[in-house]
Design a protein around this motif. Structure first.
Motif, PDB file in Angstrom:
ATOM      1  N   UNK A 153     -11.222   4.332  11.254  1.00  0.00           N
ATOM      2  CA  UNK A 153      -9.772   4.528  11.405  1.00  0.00           C
ATOM      3  C   UNK A 153      -9.032   4.423  10.077  1.00  0.00           C
ATOM      4  N   UNK A 154      -9.579   3.607   9.156  1.00  0.00           N
ATOM      5  CA  UNK A 154      -8.872   3.374   7.890  1.00  0.00           C
ATOM      6  C   UNK A 154      -9.343   4.331   6.783  1.00  0.00           C
ATOM      7  N   UNK A 225     -17.339  -1.709   1.821  1.00  0.00           N
ATOM      8  CA  UNK A 225     -16.174  -1.361   0.986  1.00  0.00           C
ATOM      9  C   UNK A 225     -15.315  -0.371   1.771  1.00  0.00           C
ATOM     10  N   UNK A 226     -14.077  -0.767   2.016  1.00  0.00           N
ATOM     11  CA  UNK A 226     -13.190   0.113   2.791  1.00  0.00           C
ATOM     12  C   UNK A 226     -12.434   1.049   1.850  1.00  0.00           C
ATOM     13  N   UNK A 227     -12.694   2.341   2.004  1.00  0.00           N
ATOM     14  CA  UNK A 227     -12.007   3.349   1.185  1.00  0.00           C
ATOM     15  C   UNK A 227     -10.969   4.067   2.039  1.00  0.00           C
ATOM     16  N   UNK A 228      -9.893   4.488   1.400  1.00  0.00           N
ATOM     17  CA  UNK A 228      -8.845   5.234   2.113  1.00  0.00           C
ATOM     18  C   UNK A 228      -9.352   6.650   2.436  1.00  0.00           C
TER      19      UNK A 228
END
Ligand SMILES: Cc1cc2nc3c(=O)[nH]c(=O)nc-3n(C[C@H](O)[C@H](O)[C@H](O)COP(=O)(O)OP(=O)(O)OC[C@H]3O[C@@H](n4cnc5c(N)ncnc54)[C@H](O)[C@@H]3O)c2cc1C
Length: 385
Positions: A153-154, A225-228
């Protein structure tokens, strides 16, 4: 005939040459206090202040559009600047990859927002990128990379590991080749390029020491690691095509010919101090130059193809393969020459430079693609396999 077609232009057009004197005058002053064995690092050297100076002179992002902080000049003007930087052994490693590869890639495949955000700071010499292609168990077989980004979702959730990433410890961003869909068995399908901010939580960068004692490449670990969403460059699944085109820029430039040129120049200067240079030394000097000149002509010819928008993958592989063979030959041959002079007083700085290049030159035929892989590509291009 097809092979000869690849050798069209071998002379830099006048509009490129016009810049050479000004760049040379700047460099003569800028590097005069840097010892030769440090200058020998050149595009492996790291000096962000020098990169910013080049940005102020307008010698970074020369070919980028003015709308993105560039100078809208021809590729040969940039080629001349690069050639002079390398020949003086200027410390250009900080911006090297960002300016040569990452920003051009974003300009070609990126969104308008990505171009506006990432490209102007590269042209100012303030923003540095590294290339995340190699992985411990993929190496030359890039198609089998395992680092994976899963859409959520992110944006994208990234997990995996890269290795041999040049200057990762100094860069703000990596452009990583990762799997975004399918399985390793799908080979070239399902790979994508993502811009990774190396300051994000979950990124760990660990420098690796090489034989010379420098730590210029790294291991990079990604743990959740959360990437846009806008981390993706180009189209999802098109990473292989994008990377292959990018590698032609990486493999054909003057940096694949001139890695040992500071040593060659220093050795020539030493020969000039001798009352009677050895005949073998003069023969060696001529031999090195007669190998360098046609390789440079080939590199210029490949540049012309890139200017025309072609992707001369095989010709670029040829420059890289034969260029690095010569770059490795120079320190080995100069070492033999110097060792043959029993009892002669050899300048200390010349020996330090020789020592450094002897320790790093084995990697020339690994970095940017191994010799065996390049020769396989050349053989395929010639229809031999
Ligand atoms: C100084 C330096 C800087 C580097 N910087 C970067 C960087 O910034 N970013 C990055 O992504 N990578 C970088 N690399 C990695 C470099 O490109 C890799 O070393 C290279 O891709 C080889 O991978 P590997 O070391 O895992 O060897 P492997 O792929 O395991 O290869 C080992 C040997 O087997 C041979 N081989 C493998 N497959 C085949 C085949 N199919 N046919 C014939 N022979 C084969 C290879 O040629 C090689 O000789 C750098 C390397 C060096 C030395």
């Amino acid at each position: 005939m097809t092979i000869l077609n690849g050798l069209g232009l071998t002379r830099i057009p006048p509009e490129g040459e016009a810049l050479r004197a000004e760049v040379r005058a700047f460099l003569q002053d800028a590097v005069k206090d840097i010892p030769a064995h440090i200058r020998a690092k050149s595009w492996s050297g790291y000096d962000p202040a020098f990169s910013r100076r080049l940005g102020e002179k307008g010698w970074l992002g020369m070919t980028f559009p003015t709308a993105y902080g560039g100078h809208a000049q021809g590729a040969f003007a940039r080629y001349v600047v690069v050639e002079e930087l390398l020949n003086f052994g200027a410390p250009v490693g900080s911006h090297w990859i960002a300016e040569r590869q990452s920003a051009p890639l974003i300009l070609k495949y990126g969104t308008e927002a990505q171009k506006q955000r990432y490209v102007p700071p590269v042209a100012r010499g303030e923003s540095f990128f590294c290339i995340g292609m190699s992985e411990p168990n993929a190496g030359s077989d890039l198609a089998s990379v395992r680092t994976r980004a899963v859409p959520n979702d992110a944006g994208w959730l990234l997990n995996g590991q890269k290795i041999w990433t040049t200057n990762a410890q100094h860069c703000q961003y990596m452009i990583a080749l990762v799997r975004t869909s399918g399985e390793a068995a799908d080979r070239h399908k399902g790979l994508s390029q993502l811009i990774v901010d190396l300051n994000l939580p979950g990124v760990t960068v660990r420098p690796i020491e090489d034989m010379s004692g420098d730590s210029h490449f790294c291991e990079v670990f990604f743990e959740n690691v959360q990437l846009a969403p806008d981390a993706l460059v180009g189209a999802e699944g098109q990473g292989w095509e994008q990377v292959t085109a990018e590698l032609a820029f990486e493999r054909s430039g003057p940096e694949r010919l001139f890695s040992s040129v500071v040593l060659f120049d220093q050795w020539l200067a030493f020969l000039r101090t001798e009352a009677t240079p050895r005949a073998e030394s003069l023969r060696l000097a001529g031999q090195i130059l007669t190998r360098l000149a046609p390789l440079r002509a080939l590199s210029v010819a490949v540049q012309e193809k890139l200017v025309q928008g072609q992707s001369p993958i095989v010709e670029a592989a040829l420059v890289k393969d034969q260029g690095t063979v010569l770059e490795q030959y120079i320190p080995a041959a100069i070492a033999d020459d110097l060792m043959a002079r029993e009892g002669a007083a050899i300048p200390h700085e010349l020996m330090l430079t020789l020592n450094y290049l002897t320790l790093v030159s084995p990697c020339y035929t690994l970095r940017g693609g191994t010799r065996s892989i390049l020769r396989g590509m050349i053989a395929r291009g010639l229809g031999l396999r």
